[in-house]
Design an enzyme around this catalytic site. Sequence first.
Site, PDB file in Angstrom:
ATOM      1  N   LYS A  49      -8.415  -2.175   5.559  1.00 19.49           N
ATOM      2  CA  LYS A  49      -8.552  -2.727   4.207  1.00 19.49           C
ATOM      3  C   LYS A  49      -7.474  -3.769   3.924  1.00 19.49           C
ATOM      4  CE  LYS A  49      -8.614   1.370   2.130  1.00 19.49           C
ATOM      5  NZ  LYS A  49      -8.863   2.428   3.126  1.00 19.49           N
ATOM      6  N   SER A 105      -7.941   3.249   8.898  1.00 21.09           N
ATOM      7  CA  SER A 105      -8.555   3.196   7.575  1.00 21.09           C
ATOM      8  C   SER A 105      -7.706   2.362   6.619  1.00 21.09           C
ATOM      9  CB  SER A 105      -8.735   4.610   7.019  1.00 21.09           C
ATOM     10  OG  SER A 105      -9.178   4.585   5.683  1.00 21.09           O
ATOM     11  N   ASP A 142     -15.059   1.271   6.911  1.00 19.67           N
ATOM     12  CA  ASP A 142     -14.088   2.262   6.448  1.00 19.67           C
ATOM     13  C   ASP A 142     -14.701   3.196   5.422  1.00 19.67           C
ATOM     14  OD1 ASP A 142     -11.384   3.424   6.001  1.00 19.67           O
ATOM     15  OD2 ASP A 142     -11.660   2.504   4.029  1.00 19.67           O
ATOM     16  N   ARG A 155     -15.696  11.511   7.493  1.00 17.97           N
ATOM     17  CA  ARG A 155     -14.488  12.282   7.821  1.00 17.97           C
ATOM     18  C   ARG A 155     -14.223  13.359   6.772  1.00 17.97           C
ATOM     19  NH1 ARG A 155     -10.288   7.921   7.596  1.00 17.97           N
ATOM     20  NH2 ARG A 155      -8.819   9.644   7.876  1.00 17.97           N
ATOM     21  N   HIS A 209       0.843  -1.190   0.000  1.00 20.19           N
ATOM     22  CA  HIS A 209       0.000   0.000   0.000  1.00 20.19           C
ATOM     23  C   HIS A 209       0.879   1.241   0.000  1.00 20.19           C
ATOM     24  CE1 HIS A 209      -3.404   2.641   0.786  1.00 20.19           C
ATOM     25  NE2 HIS A 209      -2.620   3.275   1.636  1.00 20.19           N
TER      26      HIS A 209
END
Length: 451
Positions: A187, A183, A161, A168, A82
């Site tokens: 995932k 968050s 999320d 948010r 990520h």
Amino acid sequence: MHPVDYIARKRDGHELTKEELTAWIHSYVKGAIPDYQMAAWLMAVYLQGMSKGETSALTEAMVSSGETLDLSEFGTLTGDKHSTGGVGDKTSFVVGPLAAACGVKVAKMSGRGLSHTGGTIDKLESIAQIRTSLSVTDFMAQVKQIGLVICGQTADLAPADKLLYALRDVTATVDSLPLIASSIMSKKIAAGAQHIVLDVKVGEGAFMKTIEQGIELAATMVGIGADLGRNVVAYITDMNAPLGRSIGNALEVYEAVQTLKGNGPKDLTDICVVLAAEMVHLAKKISFEQAKTDVIAALTSGQGLEKFKQMVEAQGGLWDQAQNIPVLPQAPVTWQVYAMQEGYIETIHALQLGQIAMELGAGRERKEDAIDPAVGIVLHKQPGDFCTLEAPLATLYTRTEAQARRAQEKLLKAVKWSALQPEAVPHYYAKVTLDGILRIAEQTLLPREFA
């Protein structure tokens, strides 16, 4: 406990238990908690923060709010990656194939972009006819057969999320470290991979502006991974200038393919080799040095490119056999930008170039905006390079000449010049593991003045 009590306890700085956080998040997903009360709770978290234990518990609650993928049939060989995002960040299309070519089962679910760049799925969808929505059955079959999947996140994966992020986004609580970390990690954990490599971008074109901010976020995510049974390593990488030379969806896919052919920019190649080597090191339990040797071999032999091609074709994408690249769209206008002066390029403002690309259509200001996959910018010079008046500084790919003229004016203002060659900026600054922080480059972030 009544919803008001959850809000009051966080407002007053008290710690919530794992059981309380699970009940709170699950109730919200089921619709039992209204948005206005969750918004108040998010603001309380933003102002008071969360302990490490709370952050891990929040992440686990978000994971358990929906489905999770079970990759246990692949043993310890599963890997994921990520990036926190940046201008010109196409690393997934290089890191994933290289790691897969070395035997790692790379199972990656990605999202779309919001703001000045497209997301991984936006970029992937620039390939003609490719499918980015896969069923769990197809996802698992492709991991087994090819060892590489990059597709869109399913709606049932960590649904909390998606709901929380939307809230948010409209309540000024996006930049809360525990909320960001939970968050991202919810995932990644839900997607099932055992080993996760994080690329935390820092600098002018990134969400985290300083090395210390990046390290704090990275350490939080590494800790969450350990608490939830995952092996996580993070790198802090530079985003003061665009990564590579291409900005724009199809242009970035093309550059990723050229990198897999061994013809990529040095900064992009170096970072991708390190990230892929880390994933191979973790998954195969071999030394980092051996993993890096294997990754470089996969790059030079073309095995990484072959993995990417297999993935594209497995997901229905068209491949140009003659050029050995995916079929990508082309913008109608190609516009050369020349420098107004000679000299060394001191800085190229990453954020400004990202905004120029977004205005051309490569990114979206609102979630409902459409992405134009063909438009963008290709830089022919990078910070530290000498530029003459005769050689093009960049090429713009646009829909109209009027767009190109406006983009040219802004691009020239985004470049800062120097009579002397500036010092090279490191591609990455630190490595964060459960054991601690390795400083790769002791240097103050934002090493040059930004006008």
